[in-house]
Design a protein around this motif. Structure first.
Motif, short mmCIF file in Angstrom:
data_model
loop_
_atom_site.label_atom_id
_atom_site.label_comp_id
_atom_site.label_asym_id
_atom_site.label_seq_id
_atom_site.Cartn_x
_atom_site.Cartn_y
_atom_site.Cartn_z
N ASN A 323 14.75 -3.13 24.33
CA ASN A 323 14.35 -3.38 25.71
C ASN A 323 12.85 -3.53 25.89
O ASN A 323 12.34 -3.36 27.00
CB ASN A 323 14.86 -2.23 26.60
CG ASN A 323 16.34 -2.33 26.89
OD1 ASN A 323 16.78 -3.19 27.64
ND2 ASN A 323 17.12 -1.45 26.28
N GLN A 324 12.13 -3.86 24.81
CA GLN A 324 10.68 -4.03 24.92
C GLN A 324 10.35 -5.37 25.58
O GLN A 324 10.88 -6.41 25.19
CB GLN A 324 10.04 -3.95 23.54
CG GLN A 324 10.08 -2.57 22.92
CD GLN A 324 9.43 -1.51 23.79
OE1 GLN A 324 8.28 -1.68 24.21
NE2 GLN A 324 10.15 -0.45 24.04
N GLN A 325 9.48 -5.34 26.55
CA GLN A 325 9.08 -6.56 27.23
C GLN A 325 8.30 -7.47 26.28
O GLN A 325 7.45 -7.02 25.52
CB GLN A 325 8.21 -6.22 28.45
CG GLN A 325 8.98 -5.57 29.58
CD GLN A 325 8.10 -5.28 30.78
OE1 GLN A 325 6.91 -5.04 30.65
NE2 GLN A 325 8.69 -5.30 31.96
N GLY A 326 8.61 -8.76 26.35
CA GLY A 326 7.90 -9.74 25.55
C GLY A 326 8.39 -9.87 24.12
O GLY A 326 7.85 -10.66 23.36
N ARG A 383 11.34 2.74 27.84
CA ARG A 383 12.01 1.45 28.04
C ARG A 383 13.51 1.53 27.76
O ARG A 383 14.24 0.58 28.03
CB ARG A 383 11.39 0.39 27.13
CG ARG A 383 9.99 -0.05 27.55
CD ARG A 383 9.98 -0.79 28.86
NE ARG A 383 10.82 -1.97 28.85
CZ ARG A 383 11.12 -2.70 29.91
NH1 ARG A 383 10.65 -2.34 31.10
NH2 ARG A 383 11.88 -3.77 29.81
N ALA A 384 13.98 2.65 27.26
CA ALA A 384 15.42 2.82 27.06
C ALA A 384 16.14 3.02 28.38
O ALA A 384 17.38 2.94 28.43
CB ALA A 384 15.70 3.99 26.12
N ASP A 385 15.41 3.28 29.46
CA ASP A 385 16.00 3.40 30.80
C ASP A 385 15.81 2.10 31.55
O ASP A 385 14.76 1.46 31.47
CB ASP A 385 15.32 4.54 31.58
CG ASP A 385 15.67 5.90 31.02
OD1 ASP A 385 16.82 6.09 30.59
OD2 ASP A 385 14.77 6.77 31.00
N TYR A 386 16.82 1.68 32.29
CA TYR A 386 16.79 0.40 32.97
C TYR A 386 17.85 0.39 34.06
O TYR A 386 18.66 1.31 34.18
CB TYR A 386 17.07 -0.77 32.01
CG TYR A 386 18.16 -0.42 31.03
CD1 TYR A 386 19.49 -0.46 31.40
CD2 TYR A 386 17.84 0.03 29.76
CE1 TYR A 386 20.47 -0.07 30.53
CE2 TYR A 386 18.82 0.41 28.87
CZ TYR A 386 20.14 0.35 29.27
OH TYR A 386 21.10 0.75 28.40
N THR A 387 17.86 -0.66 34.86
CA THR A 387 18.90 -0.85 35.87
C THR A 387 19.80 -1.99 35.43
O THR A 387 19.46 -2.77 34.56
CB THR A 387 18.28 -1.19 37.24
OG1 THR A 387 17.45 -2.34 37.09
CG2 THR A 387 17.42 -0.02 37.75
#
Length: 393
Positions: A323-326, A383-387
């Motif tokens: 889930n890392q951005q980019g 980043r392991a947490d998200y919607t």
């Protein structure tokens, strides 16, 4: 499509990826009872067998490092479907090898297939987590542990009853059946990369992904140490008999499997960072206690406590990697799984060499320090947490 329709697809994908984890663990667990037969059948030394097992690890690590780029090009769902079919035949290739040379080639292929499928199914689990808006990674790894337990538990009986080759054929058939049932429900990404978007084979420039890889490495190195050396530690340094010594890894892995099925609920409630901090402290305390224990039963209890903590540390690190951005999920997962699995495939050899000079007690105490470092780095797992998201949004 309605939200309910998206949710139904995601739930079917959740159980499909769980089945893939089970199959991968089942094949890996079935390999363990084949090892002694390989030694006798090929009339090789333990040293040669060790080299063959090292080739398995080398194949896995190489495939893991490349698989992320195939996932970035074709998507985790398509990659998982294709790789899982090939993986089903991996054990059979090794069982059919008539000599050491072909066995070496088969081991590299087998390890590569297992490793590539590992990256693909972990990446696909991240895709499903995004669709559902909740964690499923820990329980997915729980299904892997369950598959390994079933494969390893029944493997010895199967080989003794039917022979090593018939056993491998049965494993292949069962694995193909499981893959075939799961394949139609595997979640695929919304759209594959276009030709212009397809990445070249380059390593990510974001240093954060490598720090998460360090977290995975420091989490999996103690796991590899318990797997390979806990029984010898109890026998040689604490005076346990073989039956008692074998309980160390049994307690560690059994507790780990149970905690992985409970881990998603804990993480969904308290968040990835808080869960990782608590798990790292428990694992650190358990490993430290095992290294300081004067009695075998105390060490076994401490290894079990360590299993409680380590169980959900790696799944959280993998979710953070995907889930890392980019960074495409497949490439991030590829980097972190490659670094992490070095802790199981490579580090135990170094641990054995060090323990030969200073003993296993001090080694386990030192490994508790790695787990404490993961505690200090836990904030990187946010980043392991998200919607939840849905395809097409």
């Amino acid at each position: 499509m309605t939200d309910q329709g998206h949710k139904d697809i995601a739930m079917r994908g959740r159980w499909a990826v769980a089945a893939m984890f089970f199959v991968n663990g089942f094949i890996t667990g079935s390999w363990a009872p084949q090892i002694p037969t390989l030694l006798v059948r090929l009339e090789i030394s333990k040293f040669t067998l060790g080299l063959l097992i090292l080739l398995f690890g080398a194949g896995a690590v190489v495939a893991m490092s490349w698989c992320g780029h195939f996932i970035a090009r074709y998507g985790s769902g398509v990659t998982l479907k294709r790789i899982s079919v090939g993986t089903s035949f991996g054990l059979l290739l090794v069982a059919m090898a008539p000599d050491v040379t072909l066995a070496a080639v088969a081991m590299v292929i087998f390890g590569g297939l297992i490793g590539a499928m590992d990256v693909a199914m972990n990446t696909n689990a991240v895709v499903v987590e995004r669709r559902l808006g909740r964690a499923i990674m820990s329980s997915s790894h729980g299904f892997w542990s369950l598959g390994g337990f079933v494969g390893g538990g029944l493997g010895g009986m199967g080989i003794q009853t039917f022979g090593h080759l018939a056993h491998a054929v049965i494993i292949t058939i069962v694995a193909l059946a499981g893959v075939s049932l799961a394949m139609r429900h595997v979640v695929t990404e919304n759209r594959p990369a276009t030709a212009q978007e397809r990445p070249r084979f380059t390593l990510p420039r974001n240093p954060l992904i490598y720090l998460i890889g360090v977290m995975a490495l420091f989490s999996m190195t103690p796991e590899g140490a318990v797997l390979d050396w806990a029984a010898i530690y109890l026998q040689q340094e604490l005076g346990a008999d073989l039956a008692t010594a074998s309980l160390a890894f049994a307690a560690f892995s059994g507790v780990m499997a149970c905690m992985r099925f409970a881990g998603d609920s804990v993480r969904n409630r308290f968040g990835a960072v808080t869960t990782l901090r608590a798990c790292a402290l428990l694992a650190c305390a358990g490993m430290l206690g095992a290294g300081l224990s004067p009695l075998p039963w105390m060490a076994i209890a401490c290894f079990a406590l360590c299993g409680v903590g380590i169980a959900n540390m790696v799944p959280i690190a993998f979710s953070a990697a995907g889930n890392q951005q980019g960074i495409p999920s497949g490439i991030g997962m590829s980097v972190v799984t490659t670094m992490g699995y070095c802790g199981i495939l490579v580090a135990p050899s170094a641990i054995g060499f060090i323990a030969e000079h200073i003993g296993f007690g001090p080694v386990f105490i030192g490994l508790s320090g790695l787990l404490f470092i993961v505690f200090l780095m836990s904030g990187l797992a946010h980043r392991a947490d998200y919607t939840a998201d849905h395809p097409g949004e």
